[in-house]
Design a protein around this motif. Structure first.
Motif, PDB file in Angstrom:
ATOM      1  N   GLY A   1      32.448  12.629 -24.077  1.00 30.94           N
ATOM      2  CA  GLY A   1      32.286  13.140 -25.437  1.00 30.94           C
ATOM      3  C   GLY A   1      31.532  14.450 -25.516  1.00 30.94           C
ATOM      4  N   VAL A   2      31.476  14.964 -26.722  1.00 32.63           N
ATOM      5  CA  VAL A   2      30.763  16.206 -27.031  1.00 32.63           C
ATOM      6  C   VAL A   2      29.409  15.830 -27.621  1.00 32.63           C
ATOM      7  CG1 VAL A   2      30.817  18.263 -28.499  1.00 32.63           C
ATOM      8  CG2 VAL A   2      32.938  17.400 -27.488  1.00 32.63           C
ATOM      9  N   ARG A   3      28.384  16.569 -27.256  1.00 36.91           N
ATOM     10  CA  ARG A   3      27.039  16.302 -27.777  1.00 36.91           C
ATOM     11  C   ARG A   3      26.699  17.300 -28.877  1.00 36.91           C
ATOM     12  NH1 ARG A   3      24.047  12.605 -24.821  1.00 36.91           N
ATOM     13  NH2 ARG A   3      24.929  12.141 -22.798  1.00 36.91           N
ATOM     14  N   ALA A   4      25.932  16.808 -29.843  1.00 40.40           N
ATOM     15  CA  ALA A   4      25.474  17.665 -30.938  1.00 40.40           C
ATOM     16  C   ALA A   4      24.101  17.182 -31.380  1.00 40.40           C
ATOM     17  CB  ALA A   4      26.455  17.594 -32.108  1.00 40.40           C
ATOM     18  N   GLU A   5      23.336  18.081 -31.975  1.00 43.86           N
ATOM     19  CA  GLU A   5      22.049  17.689 -32.539  1.00 43.86           C
ATOM     20  C   GLU A   5      22.289  17.117 -33.930  1.00 43.86           C
ATOM     21  OE1 GLU A   5      19.071  17.566 -31.001  1.00 43.86           O
ATOM     22  OE2 GLU A   5      20.327  18.056 -29.276  1.00 43.86           O
ATOM     23  N   GLY A   6      21.604  16.042 -34.220  1.00 43.89           N
ATOM     24  CA  GLY A   6      21.735  15.408 -35.530  1.00 43.89           C
ATOM     25  C   GLY A   6      20.385  14.904 -35.986  1.00 43.89           C
ATOM     26  N   GLU A   7      20.398  14.172 -37.090  1.00 44.49           N
ATOM     27  CA  GLU A   7      19.151  13.604 -37.576  1.00 44.49           C
ATOM     28  C   GLU A   7      19.437  12.342 -38.378  1.00 44.49           C
ATOM     29  OE1 GLU A   7      17.462  15.277 -41.559  1.00 44.49           O
ATOM     30  OE2 GLU A   7      18.002  16.977 -40.292  1.00 44.49           O
ATOM     31  N   CYS A   8      18.421  11.528 -38.508  1.00 44.16           N
ATOM     32  CA  CYS A   8      18.494  10.336 -39.342  1.00 44.16           C
ATOM     33  C   CYS A   8      18.373  10.812 -40.791  1.00 44.16           C
ATOM     34  CB  CYS A   8      17.378   9.363 -38.989  1.00 44.16           C
ATOM     35  SG  CYS A   8      17.394   7.863 -39.990  1.00 44.16           S
ATOM     36  N   VAL A   9      19.391  10.544 -41.602  1.00 43.46           N
ATOM     37  CA  VAL A   9      19.376  11.040 -42.977  1.00 43.46           C
ATOM     38  C   VAL A   9      18.907   9.983 -43.979  1.00 43.46           C
ATOM     39  CG1 VAL A   9      21.064  12.863 -42.640  1.00 43.46           C
ATOM     40  CG2 VAL A   9      21.851  10.565 -43.234  1.00 43.46           C
ATOM     41  N   ARG A  10      18.970   8.712 -43.582  1.00 43.41           N
ATOM     42  CA  ARG A  10      18.449   7.678 -44.471  1.00 43.41           C
ATOM     43  C   ARG A  10      18.317   6.360 -43.734  1.00 43.41           C
ATOM     44  NH1 ARG A  10      23.313   7.939 -46.499  1.00 43.41           N
ATOM     45  NH2 ARG A  10      24.410   5.984 -46.562  1.00 43.41           N
ATOM     46  N   VAL A  11      17.345   5.578 -44.178  1.00 40.29           N
ATOM     47  CA  VAL A  11      17.119   4.231 -43.657  1.00 40.29           C
ATOM     48  C   VAL A  11      17.117   3.296 -44.855  1.00 40.29           C
ATOM     49  CG1 VAL A  11      15.548   2.704 -42.420  1.00 40.29           C
ATOM     50  CG2 VAL A  11      15.729   5.109 -41.736  1.00 40.29           C
ATOM     51  N   GLU A  12      17.999   2.316 -44.827  1.00 39.52           N
ATOM     52  CA  GLU A  12      18.085   1.352 -45.926  1.00 39.52           C
ATOM     53  C   GLU A  12      17.581   0.006 -45.454  1.00 39.52           C
ATOM     54  OE1 GLU A  12      22.132   1.200 -47.242  1.00 39.52           O
ATOM     55  OE2 GLU A  12      22.119   3.280 -47.952  1.00 39.52           O
ATOM     56  N   THR A  13      16.819  -0.653 -46.302  1.00 43.42           N
ATOM     57  CA  THR A  13      16.396  -2.012 -45.997  1.00 43.42           C
ATOM     58  C   THR A  13      17.342  -2.973 -46.690  1.00 43.42           C
ATOM     59  OG1 THR A  13      14.855  -1.988 -47.837  1.00 43.42           O
ATOM     60  CG2 THR A  13      13.960  -1.450 -45.669  1.00 43.42           C
ATOM     61  N   GLU A  14      17.534  -4.100 -46.074  1.00 43.96           N
ATOM     62  CA  GLU A  14      18.421  -5.112 -46.633  1.00 43.96           C
ATOM     63  C   GLU A  14      17.775  -5.760 -47.850  1.00 43.96           C
ATOM     64  OE1 GLU A  14      21.586  -5.746 -45.692  1.00 43.96           O
ATOM     65  OE2 GLU A  14      21.358  -4.065 -44.343  1.00 43.96           O
ATOM     66  N   PRO A  15      18.557  -6.460 -48.645  1.00 45.26           N
ATOM     67  CA  PRO A  15      17.999  -7.136 -49.829  1.00 45.26           C
ATOM     68  C   PRO A  15      16.846  -8.065 -49.466  1.00 45.26           C
ATOM     69  CG  PRO A  15      20.392  -7.273 -49.810  1.00 45.26           C
ATOM     70  CD  PRO A  15      19.971  -6.668 -48.499  1.00 45.26           C
ATOM     71  N   TYR A  16      16.038  -8.340 -50.400  1.00 45.11           N
ATOM     72  CA  TYR A  16      14.888  -9.235 -50.265  1.00 45.11           C
ATOM     73  C   TYR A  16      13.784  -8.633 -49.413  1.00 45.11           C
ATOM     74  CZ  TYR A  16      18.784 -12.127 -51.675  1.00 45.11           C
ATOM     75  OH  TYR A  16      19.901 -12.593 -52.301  1.00 45.11           O
ATOM     76  N   ASN A  17      13.859  -7.314 -49.140  1.00 44.50           N
ATOM     77  CA  ASN A  17      12.824  -6.584 -48.400  1.00 44.50           C
ATOM     78  C   ASN A  17      12.457  -7.229 -47.075  1.00 44.50           C
ATOM     79  OD1 ASN A  17      12.578  -4.528 -50.309  1.00 44.50           O
ATOM     80  ND2 ASN A  17      11.303  -5.832 -51.593  1.00 44.50           N
ATOM     81  N   ARG A  18      13.461  -7.711 -46.353  1.00 49.05           N
ATOM     82  CA  ARG A  18      13.211  -8.247 -45.014  1.00 49.05           C
ATOM     83  C   ARG A  18      12.883  -7.075 -44.099  1.00 49.05           C
ATOM     84  NH1 ARG A  18      18.335 -11.070 -43.297  1.00 49.05           N
ATOM     85  NH2 ARG A  18      17.373 -10.536 -41.320  1.00 49.05           N
ATOM     86  N   SER A  19      11.716  -7.070 -43.521  1.00 50.30           N
ATOM     87  CA  SER A  19      11.286  -5.927 -42.715  1.00 50.30           C
ATOM     88  C   SER A  19      12.093  -5.791 -41.428  1.00 50.30           C
ATOM     89  CB  SER A  19       9.799  -6.056 -42.382  1.00 50.30           C
ATOM     90  OG  SER A  19       9.591  -7.214 -41.607  1.00 50.30           O
ATOM     91  N   ASP A  20      12.781  -6.856 -41.009  1.00 50.80           N
ATOM     92  CA  ASP A  20      13.526  -6.807 -39.757  1.00 50.80           C
ATOM     93  C   ASP A  20      14.985  -6.384 -39.953  1.00 50.80           C
ATOM     94  OD1 ASP A  20      14.205  -9.117 -41.105  1.00 50.80           O
ATOM     95  OD2 ASP A  20      14.560 -10.260 -39.269  1.00 50.80           O
ATOM     96  N   ALA A  21      15.380  -6.104 -41.167  1.00 57.36           N
ATOM     97  CA  ALA A  21      16.774  -5.771 -41.434  1.00 57.36           C
ATOM     98  C   ALA A  21      16.884  -4.361 -41.998  1.00 57.36           C
ATOM     99  CB  ALA A  21      17.373  -6.786 -42.405  1.00 57.36           C
ATOM    100  N   ARG A  22      17.125  -3.408 -41.121  1.00 56.84           N
ATOM    101  CA  ARG A  22      17.242  -2.007 -41.532  1.00 56.84           C
ATOM    102  C   ARG A  22      18.561  -1.434 -41.055  1.00 56.84           C
ATOM    103  NH1 ARG A  22      11.328  -0.065 -39.598  1.00 56.84           N
ATOM    104  NH2 ARG A  22      10.160  -1.337 -41.056  1.00 56.84           N
ATOM    105  N   ARG A  23      19.117  -0.568 -41.878  1.00 60.06           N
ATOM    106  CA  ARG A  23      20.343   0.139 -41.521  1.00 60.06           C
ATOM    107  C   ARG A  23      20.004   1.619 -41.426  1.00 60.06           C
ATOM    108  NH1 ARG A  23      24.698  -1.330 -45.782  1.00 60.06           N
ATOM    109  NH2 ARG A  23      25.976  -0.185 -44.318  1.00 60.06           N
TER     110      ARG A  23
END
Length: 143
Positions: free
Chosen positions: A39-61
């Motif tokens: 593959g081809v490499r590129a620089e990127g960044e994390c644009v958002r982190v979403e937590t799952e319903p009920y604010n479970r700290s172990d469930a992040r997207r």
């Protein structure tokens, strides 16, 4: 009230669910392995982190974005470590023929995408096998 055969149905559904997840992650493993090799490499960044319903700290997207060589902005979801937050710089590897479908975070500070996919395939596959074994034992009356 007990429903005859309900246990078989539940076990069969669990086998199907874990089998489907194992298949999904096995396909992702093949894609990630191919992209990391060629593959081809590129620089990127994390644009958002979403937590799952009920604010479970172990469930992040985690959602990442990068620009392809021709300037196209691509956003995708991928697995990431706990320390990855919005704005974190990452290295992205992708296939130029399908950037959105093949992009993966592959850089320093992240657990190898191959190992992540392999762990998910193994875990879901073992779950499917375990529930299939229980179903077999229930049907045949062994044990």
């Amino acid at each position: 009230m007990e429903v005859p055969g309900a246990g078989y149905v539940v076990l069969a559904l669990l086998v199907a669910l874990f089998g489907a997840l194992a298949w999904k992650y096995a396909r992702r493993l093949v894609t990630v392995t191919r992209v990391l090799r060629a593959g081809v490499r590129a620089e990127g960044e994390c644009v958002r982190v979403e937590t799952e319903p009920y604010n479970r700290s172990d469930a992040r997207r985690h959602f990442f974005a990068f620009r392809t060589a021709d300037g196209t902005w691509v956003e995708f979801e991928d697995l990431a470590g706990w320390s990855t937050t919005e704005g974190t710089s990452v290295t992205v590897t992708y296939d130029p023929r399908d950037p959105r479908g093949t992009a993966t975070v592959a850089g320093r500070g992240s657990w190898s995408p191959v190992l992540q996919s392999l762990a998910l395939v193994a875990g879901c596959g073992m779950g499917a096998l375990g529930f299939a074994t229980l179903l077999y034992v229930e049907i045949t009356g062994s044990g």
